[in-house]
Design an enzyme around this catalytic site. Structure first.
Site, short mmCIF file in Angstrom:
data_model
loop_
_atom_site.label_atom_id
_atom_site.label_comp_id
_atom_site.label_asym_id
_atom_site.label_seq_id
_atom_site.Cartn_x
_atom_site.Cartn_y
_atom_site.Cartn_z
N HIS A 109 -33.93 -46.56 -9.70
CA HIS A 109 -33.77 -45.90 -8.68
C HIS A 109 -32.75 -44.51 -9.14
O HIS A 109 -32.64 -44.94 -10.66
CB HIS A 109 -32.55 -46.43 -7.31
CG HIS A 109 -31.20 -47.06 -8.21
ND1 HIS A 109 -31.52 -48.08 -9.43
CD2 HIS A 109 -30.11 -46.44 -8.22
CE1 HIS A 109 -30.46 -47.75 -9.14
NE2 HIS A 109 -29.37 -47.18 -8.73
N ASP A 113 -27.06 -43.21 -13.69
CA ASP A 113 -26.18 -44.24 -14.72
C ASP A 113 -27.90 -44.69 -15.26
O ASP A 113 -28.15 -45.84 -16.65
CB ASP A 113 -25.36 -45.25 -14.26
CG ASP A 113 -25.41 -46.02 -13.06
OD1 ASP A 113 -25.63 -45.34 -12.47
OD2 ASP A 113 -25.23 -46.68 -13.05
N HIS A 114 -28.51 -45.17 -13.77
CA HIS A 114 -29.90 -45.61 -14.25
C HIS A 114 -30.70 -45.07 -15.28
O HIS A 114 -32.20 -45.46 -15.18
CB HIS A 114 -30.67 -46.04 -12.93
CG HIS A 114 -29.32 -47.31 -12.84
ND1 HIS A 114 -29.98 -48.66 -13.15
CD2 HIS A 114 -28.31 -47.52 -12.31
CE1 HIS A 114 -28.98 -49.56 -12.60
NE2 HIS A 114 -28.46 -48.90 -11.80
N HIS A 199 -30.08 -51.20 -1.46
CA HIS A 199 -28.35 -50.29 -2.62
C HIS A 199 -27.94 -49.51 -1.52
O HIS A 199 -28.80 -47.61 -1.79
CB HIS A 199 -29.32 -49.96 -3.58
CG HIS A 199 -28.24 -49.71 -5.09
ND1 HIS A 199 -27.20 -50.07 -5.13
CD2 HIS A 199 -28.46 -48.16 -5.91
CE1 HIS A 199 -26.52 -50.05 -5.94
NE2 HIS A 199 -27.38 -48.63 -6.58
N ASP A 222 -30.33 -52.63 -8.76
CA ASP A 222 -29.32 -52.55 -8.77
C ASP A 222 -28.85 -53.20 -7.04
O ASP A 222 -30.48 -52.10 -5.71
CB ASP A 222 -28.65 -51.16 -8.65
CG ASP A 222 -28.04 -50.86 -9.41
OD1 ASP A 222 -27.73 -52.16 -10.65
OD2 ASP A 222 -27.01 -49.89 -9.68
N HIS A 288 -26.11 -55.40 -15.65
CA HIS A 288 -25.26 -54.26 -15.11
C HIS A 288 -24.05 -55.16 -14.47
O HIS A 288 -23.63 -55.13 -13.33
CB HIS A 288 -26.04 -54.14 -14.01
CG HIS A 288 -25.36 -52.91 -13.15
ND1 HIS A 288 -24.93 -52.27 -11.91
CD2 HIS A 288 -25.56 -51.45 -13.15
CE1 HIS A 288 -24.07 -51.44 -11.47
NE2 HIS A 288 -25.28 -50.54 -12.05
#
Length: 319
Positions: A109, A113-114, A199, A222, A288
């Site tokens: 996604h 942070d990803h 998410h 996530d 995570h």
């Protein structure tokens, strides 16, 4: 006979420059000298490049991992530090993590942070000699992100390709593939299936299942508890899932709103244990991470009888 799960711990390799890991190559900074002895397992395995969260945890880089199969690394998510972590794994003997060879990634996604390591993955391997474009898979919006990154770094690309570096004209490019749940990718080494997860308010967040050499690895991305994870694991050899225990300090809007956010966007340890049990996962790796690792392990083992790994950066886990 099923190969036994194993994990070995690795650390950041200090003194890479002194060891001759980097040097001036033709037209770019490149790795030189003999590659390290290959210590890769023969079967598919996972390298955890970053196991952290959005906050700047000094001992955990941003969310990213690599599924390694057939001698190639397939990245999932591209958090901060992705290429340097890949190089650290390479210098420890994982040949597939050679930064110049990083050429395919799957994004779950579009949270920062990803994806904040995407310009690093786009440019750094190219600067040290990658010639193949980056093949990038992800939900709608990933193509616009890729296009805008090329625009953002237009001056850098111009100088590197027309100046004294004489950089190649292909290795910085991104071929973005916007995908939906279903078959996502297949080559001679792996088959990748995408599935929708929950998410929070994201219109589409993805998990991925990798099938390679008779092994199955499912990565949640996530997500709050999602039945799709159970369905796509369904006895998988390794389930990799995000987890939290308790609430982190400094959440937005106070503890009540933070608790509401975590419930909608993420999965608690008790919930994850139930998911792994119902999914009949042969082993579980948590990443995570929000919460104390030892307490997370204890909580997961209360509800799940299989092997539990609380992943740390640069861990290598084999299903």
């Amino acid at each position: 006979m099923r190969t036994r799960n194993w994990v070995f711990r690795t650390g950041l390799l200090a003194g890479a420059m002194a060891a001759g890991a980097l040097g001036l190559g033709a037209g770019a900074f490149a790795q030189v000298g003999a590659p390290p002895a290959d210590k890769s397992p023969q079967q598919p395995f996972v390298v955890f490049l970053g196991t952290g969260v959005p906050g700047p945890t000094p001992d955990r880089q941003g969310p990213s991992l690599a599924v390694v199969a057939g001698g190639r690394a397939y990245l999932v998510d591209v958090g901060v530090g992705v290429v340097r972590q890949a190089n650290a794994a390479y210098l420890k003997g994982i040949r597939a993590m050679q930064p110049r060879e990083l050429s395919i990634a799957f994004v779950t996604h579009l949270h920062s942070d990803h994806t904040i390591g995407l310009p690093d993955l786009m440019l750094t391997p190219w600067v040290i000699g990658r010639t193949a474009p980056l093949e990038l898979y992800g939900p709608p919006g990933i193509a616009a992100m890729a296009d805008n990154l090329e625009k953002a770094y237009a001056e850098d690309i111009h100088i590197r390709t027309t100046g004294l570096e004489q950089g190649n004209l292909t290795g910085y490019k991104i071929n973005a593939h916007e995908i939906k749940p279903g078959p996502a990718y297949q080559d001679s080494a792996v088959k990748v299936t995408a599935f929708a997860v929950k998410h929070g308010s994201w219109p589409l967040a993805l998990g991925y299942r990798f099938d390679a050499a008779g092994k199955s690895i499912v990565i949640s991305g996530d997500t709050a508890p999602a039945e799709s994870v159970v369905e796509n694991c369904n006895g998988c050899d390794l389930l990799i899932h995000e987890v939290y225990l308790g609430l982190p300090q400094g959440g937005p809007g106070g503890s009540e709103k933070w608790a509401k956010y975590m419930k909608a966007f993420h999965t608690s340890a008790a919930e994850l244990a139930a998911i792994a049990t119902r999914a009949h996962a042969k082993s579980l790796a948590a990443t995570h991470l929000v919460g104390d690792p030892a307490a997370l392990a204890e909580a997961l083992k209360k509800g799940y009888a299989g092997k539990v790994t609380i992943a740390r950066d640069l861990d290598v886990v084999s299903p």
